[in-house]
Design a protein around this motif. Sequence first.
Motif, PDB file in Angstrom:
ATOM      1  N   THR A  82       0.831  -1.203   0.000  1.00  0.00           N
ATOM      2  CA  THR A  82       0.000   0.000   0.000  1.00  0.00           C
ATOM      3  C   THR A  82       0.871   1.261   0.000  1.00  0.00           C
ATOM      4  OG1 THR A  82      -1.697  -1.201   1.214  1.00  0.00           O
ATOM      5  CG2 THR A  82      -1.852   1.187   1.226  1.00  0.00           C
ATOM      6  N   ALA A  83       1.972   1.217   0.742  1.00  0.00           N
ATOM      7  CA  ALA A  83       2.869   2.376   0.784  1.00  0.00           C
ATOM      8  C   ALA A  83       3.469   2.642  -0.593  1.00  0.00           C
ATOM      9  CB  ALA A  83       3.975   2.143   1.805  1.00  0.00           C
ATOM     10  N   ASP A  84       3.849   1.582  -1.314  1.00  0.00           N
ATOM     11  CA  ASP A  84       4.374   1.758  -2.669  1.00  0.00           C
ATOM     12  C   ASP A  84       3.307   2.322  -3.604  1.00  0.00           C
ATOM     13  OD1 ASP A  84       6.840   0.803  -1.909  1.00  0.00           O
ATOM     14  OD2 ASP A  84       6.426  -1.255  -2.571  1.00  0.00           O
ATOM     15  N   LEU A  85       2.079   1.840  -3.437  1.00  0.00           N
ATOM     16  CA  LEU A  85       0.974   2.344  -4.252  1.00  0.00           C
ATOM     17  C   LEU A  85       0.744   3.833  -3.993  1.00  0.00           C
ATOM     18  CD1 LEU A  85      -1.473   1.992  -6.144  1.00  0.00           C
ATOM     19  CD2 LEU A  85      -2.787   1.328  -4.130  1.00  0.00           C
ATOM     20  N   LEU A  86       0.713   4.219  -2.725  1.00  0.00           N
ATOM     21  CA  LEU A  86       0.504   5.639  -2.395  1.00  0.00           C
ATOM     22  C   LEU A  86       1.649   6.501  -2.907  1.00  0.00           C
ATOM     23  CD1 LEU A  86      -0.938   5.364   1.216  1.00  0.00           C
ATOM     24  CD2 LEU A  86      -2.165   5.901  -0.888  1.00  0.00           C
ATOM     25  N   GLY A  87       2.868   5.985  -2.827  1.00  0.00           N
ATOM     26  CA  GLY A  87       4.009   6.732  -3.349  1.00  0.00           C
ATOM     27  C   GLY A  87       3.931   6.915  -4.851  1.00  0.00           C
ATOM     28  N   ALA A  88       3.540   5.844  -5.545  1.00  0.00           N
ATOM     29  CA  ALA A  88       3.411   5.931  -7.004  1.00  0.00           C
ATOM     30  C   ALA A  88       2.290   6.891  -7.398  1.00  0.00           C
ATOM     31  CB  ALA A  88       3.165   4.553  -7.585  1.00  0.00           C
ATOM     32  N   MET A  89       1.175   6.845  -6.657  1.00  0.00           N
ATOM     33  CA  MET A  89       0.070   7.753  -6.958  1.00  0.00           C
ATOM     34  C   MET A  89       0.468   9.200  -6.691  1.00  0.00           C
ATOM     35  SD  MET A  89      -3.195   5.617  -5.537  1.00  0.00           S
ATOM     36  CE  MET A  89      -4.278   7.015  -5.611  1.00  0.00           C
ATOM     37  N   ALA A  90       1.175   9.445  -5.590  1.00  0.00           N
ATOM     38  CA  ALA A  90       1.619  10.803  -5.279  1.00  0.00           C
ATOM     39  C   ALA A  90       2.552  11.319  -6.368  1.00  0.00           C
ATOM     40  CB  ALA A  90       2.313  10.823  -3.923  1.00  0.00           C
ATOM     41  N   GLU A  91       3.469  10.479  -6.809  1.00  0.00           N
ATOM     42  CA  GLU A  91       4.393  10.886  -7.874  1.00  0.00           C
ATOM     43  C   GLU A  91       3.638  11.177  -9.166  1.00  0.00           C
ATOM     44  OE1 GLU A  91       8.307   9.204 -10.252  1.00  0.00           O
ATOM     45  OE2 GLU A  91       7.373   7.974  -8.711  1.00  0.00           O
ATOM     46  N   PHE A  92       2.692  10.308  -9.511  1.00  0.00           N
ATOM     47  CA  PHE A  92       1.914  10.490 -10.735  1.00  0.00           C
ATOM     48  C   PHE A  92       1.157  11.816 -10.723  1.00  0.00           C
ATOM     49  CE2 PHE A  92      -2.187   9.966 -12.922  1.00  0.00           C
ATOM     50  CZ  PHE A  92      -1.741   9.721 -14.204  1.00  0.00           C
ATOM     51  N   TYR A  93       0.477  12.112  -9.615  1.00  0.00           N
ATOM     52  CA  TYR A  93      -0.326  13.329  -9.564  1.00  0.00           C
ATOM     53  C   TYR A  93       0.532  14.584  -9.418  1.00  0.00           C
ATOM     54  CZ  TYR A  93      -4.592  10.709  -9.834  1.00  0.00           C
ATOM     55  OH  TYR A  93      -5.610   9.914 -10.293  1.00  0.00           O
ATOM     56  N   LEU A  94       1.662  14.489  -8.743  1.00  0.00           N
ATOM     57  CA  LEU A  94       2.552  15.644  -8.659  1.00  0.00           C
ATOM     58  C   LEU A  94       3.168  15.975 -10.010  1.00  0.00           C
ATOM     59  CD1 LEU A  94       4.353  15.133  -5.244  1.00  0.00           C
ATOM     60  CD2 LEU A  94       2.729  16.920  -5.860  1.00  0.00           C
ATOM     61  N   LEU A  95       3.529  14.940 -10.770  1.00  0.00           N
ATOM     62  CA  LEU A  95       4.097  15.188 -12.095  1.00  0.00           C
ATOM     63  C   LEU A  95       3.036  15.675 -13.080  1.00  0.00           C
ATOM     64  CD1 LEU A  95       6.543  12.159 -12.442  1.00  0.00           C
ATOM     65  CD2 LEU A  95       7.106  14.552 -12.007  1.00  0.00           C
ATOM     66  N   GLY A  96       1.775  15.364 -12.811  1.00  0.00           N
ATOM     67  CA  GLY A  96       0.688  15.804 -13.681  1.00  0.00           C
ATOM     68  C   GLY A  96       0.130  17.170 -13.343  1.00  0.00           C
ATOM     69  N   LEU A  97       0.562  17.767 -12.235  1.00  0.00           N
ATOM     70  CA  LEU A  97       0.034  19.070 -11.830  1.00  0.00           C
ATOM     71  C   LEU A  97       0.245  20.172 -12.864  1.00  0.00           C
ATOM     72  CD1 LEU A  97       0.593  19.400  -7.999  1.00  0.00           C
ATOM     73  CD2 LEU A  97      -1.541  19.217  -9.246  1.00  0.00           C
ATOM     74  N   PRO A  98       1.416  20.255 -13.520  1.00  0.00           N
ATOM     75  CA  PRO A  98       1.545  21.310 -14.532  1.00  0.00           C
ATOM     76  C   PRO A  98       0.528  21.202 -15.663  1.00  0.00           C
ATOM     77  CG  PRO A  98       3.689  20.450 -13.957  1.00  0.00           C
ATOM     78  CD  PRO A  98       2.684  19.572 -13.288  1.00  0.00           C
ATOM     79  N   VAL A  99       0.197  19.995 -16.061  1.00  0.00           N
ATOM     80  CA  VAL A  99      -0.796  19.814 -17.131  1.00  0.00           C
ATOM     81  C   VAL A  99      -2.172  20.270 -16.651  1.00  0.00           C
ATOM     82  CG1 VAL A  99      -1.935  18.102 -18.589  1.00  0.00           C
ATOM     83  CG2 VAL A  99       0.509  17.922 -18.138  1.00  0.00           C
ATOM     84  N   VAL A 100      -2.535  19.898 -15.443  1.00  0.00           N
ATOM     85  CA  VAL A 100      -3.829  20.309 -14.872  1.00  0.00           C
ATOM     86  C   VAL A 100      -3.849  21.829 -14.710  1.00  0.00           C
ATOM     87  CG1 VAL A 100      -5.318  20.129 -12.854  1.00  0.00           C
ATOM     88  CG2 VAL A 100      -4.152  18.104 -13.720  1.00  0.00           C
ATOM     89  N   PHE A 101      -2.751  22.392 -14.241  1.00  0.00           N
ATOM     90  CA  PHE A 101      -2.657  23.835 -14.043  1.00  0.00           C
ATOM     91  C   PHE A 101      -2.881  24.578 -15.354  1.00  0.00           C
ATOM     92  CE2 PHE A 101      -0.084  27.704 -14.012  1.00  0.00           C
ATOM     93  CZ  PHE A 101      -0.633  28.352 -12.932  1.00  0.00           C
ATOM     94  N   VAL A 102      -2.244  24.133 -16.417  1.00  0.00           N
ATOM     95  CA  VAL A 102      -2.389  24.798 -17.720  1.00  0.00           C
ATOM     96  C   VAL A 102      -3.802  24.590 -18.275  1.00  0.00           C
ATOM     97  CG1 VAL A 102      -1.603  24.732 -20.115  1.00  0.00           C
ATOM     98  CG2 VAL A 102       0.060  24.743 -18.263  1.00  0.00           C
ATOM     99  N   THR A 103      -4.378  23.421 -18.041  1.00  0.00           N
ATOM    100  CA  THR A 103      -5.733  23.143 -18.510  1.00  0.00           C
ATOM    101  C   THR A 103      -6.741  24.076 -17.840  1.00  0.00           C
ATOM    102  OG1 THR A 103      -5.181  20.820 -18.855  1.00  0.00           O
ATOM    103  CG2 THR A 103      -7.509  21.362 -18.699  1.00  0.00           C
ATOM    104  N   ILE A 104      -6.575  24.277 -16.548  1.00  0.00           N
ATOM    105  CA  ILE A 104      -7.530  25.102 -15.800  1.00  0.00           C
ATOM    106  C   ILE A 104      -7.276  26.593 -16.035  1.00  0.00           C
ATOM    107  CG2 ILE A 104      -8.280  25.740 -13.491  1.00  0.00           C
ATOM    108  CD1 ILE A 104      -7.827  22.839 -12.702  1.00  0.00           C
ATOM    109  N   ALA A 105      -6.011  26.986 -16.065  1.00  0.00           N
ATOM    110  CA  ALA A 105      -5.693  28.410 -16.194  1.00  0.00           C
ATOM    111  C   ALA A 105      -6.104  28.897 -17.565  1.00  0.00           C
ATOM    112  CB  ALA A 105      -4.214  28.648 -15.985  1.00  0.00           C
TER     113      ALA A 105
END
Length: 75
Positions: free
Chosen positions: A52-75
């Motif tokens: 579960t810890a590995d899963l949460l780490g992978a999910m956190a990494e995925f969403y943190l790396l995707g933040l710029p795309v979400v930011f540009v989409t919303i802005a």
Amino acid sequence: MILGRLDRYVLKVVLGSYAAGLLFMTLLFSLIDMLLNLQRYMDASTRSGTSTADLLGAMAEFYLLGLPVVFVTIA
């Protein structure tokens, strides 16, 4: 003097509100996407045998790396 006192105040209020709204929408977008795909992530984690810890780490990494795309989409 380019900007008067009132202009600076209004600019600060507007930019603060815009930044708060942008942050809220970015986090809301990410949270909804995470909740919609949580079952798929858990199934993949079970198949691959990761913890579960590995899963949460992978999910956190995925969403943190995707933040710029979400930011540009919303802005």
